[in-house]
Design a protein around this motif. Structure first.
Motif, PDB file in Angstrom:
ATOM      1  N   ILE A   1      -4.587   4.734   4.598  1.00 17.98           N
ATOM      2  CA  ILE A   1      -4.136   3.732   3.639  1.00 17.98           C
ATOM      3  C   ILE A   1      -4.638   4.083   2.241  1.00 17.98           C
ATOM      4  N   ILE A   2      -3.733   4.093   1.278  1.00 19.00           N
ATOM      5  CA  ILE A   2      -4.103   4.219  -0.130  1.00 19.00           C
ATOM      6  C   ILE A   2      -3.920   2.835  -0.736  1.00 19.00           C
ATOM      7  N   ASP A   3      -5.027   2.131  -0.917  1.00 19.70           N
ATOM      8  CA  ASP A   3      -5.032   0.711  -1.266  1.00 19.70           C
ATOM      9  C   ASP A   3      -5.028   0.523  -2.789  1.00 19.70           C
ATOM     10  N   PRO A   4      -4.081  -0.253  -3.321  1.00 17.20           N
ATOM     11  CA  PRO A   4      -4.057  -0.514  -4.770  1.00 17.20           C
ATOM     12  C   PRO A   4      -5.361  -1.107  -5.286  1.00 17.20           C
TER      13      PRO A   4
ATOM     14  N   VAL B   1       0.854  -1.191   0.000  1.00 18.57           N
ATOM     15  CA  VAL B   1       0.000   0.000   0.000  1.00 18.57           C
ATOM     16  C   VAL B   1       0.888   1.239   0.000  1.00 18.57           C
ATOM     17  N   MET B   2       0.317   2.346  -0.365  1.00 17.51           N
ATOM     18  CA  MET B   2       0.905   3.650  -0.044  1.00 17.51           C
ATOM     19  C   MET B   2       0.175   4.124   1.201  1.00 17.51           C
TER      20      MET B   2
ATOM     21  N   PRO C   1       5.788   4.020   0.729  1.00 21.42           N
ATOM     22  CA  PRO C   1       5.436   2.722   0.159  1.00 21.42           C
ATOM     23  C   PRO C   1       5.798   1.612   1.139  1.00 21.42           C
ATOM     24  N   GLY C   2       4.866   0.735   1.432  1.00 19.74           N
ATOM     25  CA  GLY C   2       5.194  -0.329   2.377  1.00 19.74           C
ATOM     26  C   GLY C   2       4.142  -1.416   2.399  1.00 19.74           C
ATOM     27  N   TYR C   3       4.403  -2.420   3.209  1.00 21.16           N
ATOM     28  CA  TYR C   3       3.469  -3.526   3.368  1.00 21.16           C
ATOM     29  C   TYR C   3       2.537  -3.218   4.535  1.00 21.16           C
ATOM     30  N   VAL C   4       1.259  -3.478   4.327  1.00 25.32           N
ATOM     31  CA  VAL C   4       0.275  -3.254   5.378  1.00 25.32           C
ATOM     32  C   VAL C   4       0.530  -4.191   6.551  1.00 25.32           C
TER      33      VAL C   4
END
Length: 337
Positions: free
Chosen positions: A216-219, A130-131, A197-200
């Motif tokens: 959270i900005i979810d792809p 996610v961003m 940028p990282g892993y939730v």
């Protein structure tokens, strides 16, 4: 004096004892030749090279070791950490290691370069990437990133997913000021960048554990969901020893199935492998991982052609690869139960 009846009885008893001894020896020999029987002959040694350092992200593999699933399958598995110094694709492709974990995008990129690796199962079938931003920034969407300085991890699955999100949102890369980052979260926490940028299941948790709230900005909100951690090997290993590959894949997924059902125990297993791991963080990571494994869709780890086609199409359109590869060469579900 012995009569004929006693003589016959003695001969029969002797023959029976010899037969039982022979059967016993044959049984022991059969066990010695077989695999997966505790206390039997030598286990087959194989190496698994992870995508990154030891942590709960790989808990299912640790579980397969600690619960004896690999041993039951006749395997002695060594799990080695990965990272930039030990890239899984190169290590496995060299022939020195049998299995690896990498992003699905790296399978496509490697195949284009002529490296014959093939995915055996997708561990994270929903992307953990996610961003994210600090809640106090008020930034909640990709569109909100226009005109902002944003942290970017270049050259891997993280960049691919971010570029795909940009494209889906109709944002030109020139509209966002990019700052290459690695793993130190300080630029986000100090306000040097507005998004990270990282892993939730990891970086987001690390920030929240410091008492910070995040957005959270979810792809998935932009129609992007690429397979993340993917178990793979080479075509030569598949051809050479398909039975071993089957045993390894099924024992691995047995480990993941157990980890999903016992997340606290699975997270604790990881403490034996990684240095200075915090149990609370590892448990949180494991629990956050479960929905991303998509456990309702059985068998666990199974992949579909459409997801690989979408991934490859994005890699081509965004310039990560020049041409598409045969989908059948990228993955197989044949070794899953």
């Amino acid at each position: 004096m012995w009569n004929k009846s006693r003589t016959k009885a003695l001969m029969l008893l002797t023959s029976l004892m010899l037969l039982l001894t022979a059967c016993g020896n044959n049984t022991e020999a059969g066990k010695a030749e077989g695999q997966g029987v505790e206390g039997s002959g030598e286990l087959k040694k194989v190496v698994l090279r992870l995508k990154w350092i030891h942590q709960a992200q790989f808990a299912g593999f640790y579980t397969a070791v600690e619960k004896g699933f690999y041993k039951e399958a006749g395997l002695d598995v060594e799990i080695r950490p990965g990272g930039s110094d030990f890239p899984a694709v190169q290590m496995v492709a060299s022939g020195s290691e049998e299995f690896g974990v990498t992003g699905a995008d790296q399978i496509v990129i490697a195949r284009e370069k002529g490296v014959p690796v093939k995915a055996l199962s997708a561990i994270y079938r929903k992307t953990p990437f996610v961003m994210f931003t600090l809640k106090e920034s008020g930034i909640k969407t990709m569109e909100d990133l226009v005109g902002q300085k944003v942290g970017i991890k270049l050259g891997g699955n993280e960049e691919l997913t971010f570029r795909a999100m940009e494209k889906s949102a109709g944002i030109d890369p020139s509209q966002i000021e990019e700052m290459p980052v690695k793993y130190d979260l300080s630029p986000l926490l100090t306000g040097q960048v507005k998004a990270w940028p990282g892993y939730v299941i990891n970086e987001v948790l690390a920030v929240e554990e410091q008492g910070k709230e995040v957005n959270i900005i979810d792809p998935n909100d932009y129609g992007i969901n690429f397979y993340a951690d993917t178990l793979f090997t080479t075509e030569s290993i598949i051809k050479k020893d398909p039975e071993m590959v089957t045993s390894f894949v099924q024992a691995s997924m047995q480990g993941w199935d157990y980890a999903v059902k016992h997340p606290e125990e699975a997270a604790e297993f990881g403490l034996k492998y990684g240095e200075k791991l915090d149990l609370k963080h590892e448990v949180n990571m494991m629990k956050a991982s479960i929905p991303l494994l998509d456990p309702e869709k059985l068998p666990l780890g199974s992949m579909d052609e459409a997801s690989w086609e979408t991934l490859q199409k994005n890699l081509v359109e965004l310039g990560f690869v020049k041409k598409e590869q045969d989908i059948g060469g990228l993955f197989t579900n044949e070794f899953l139960k």
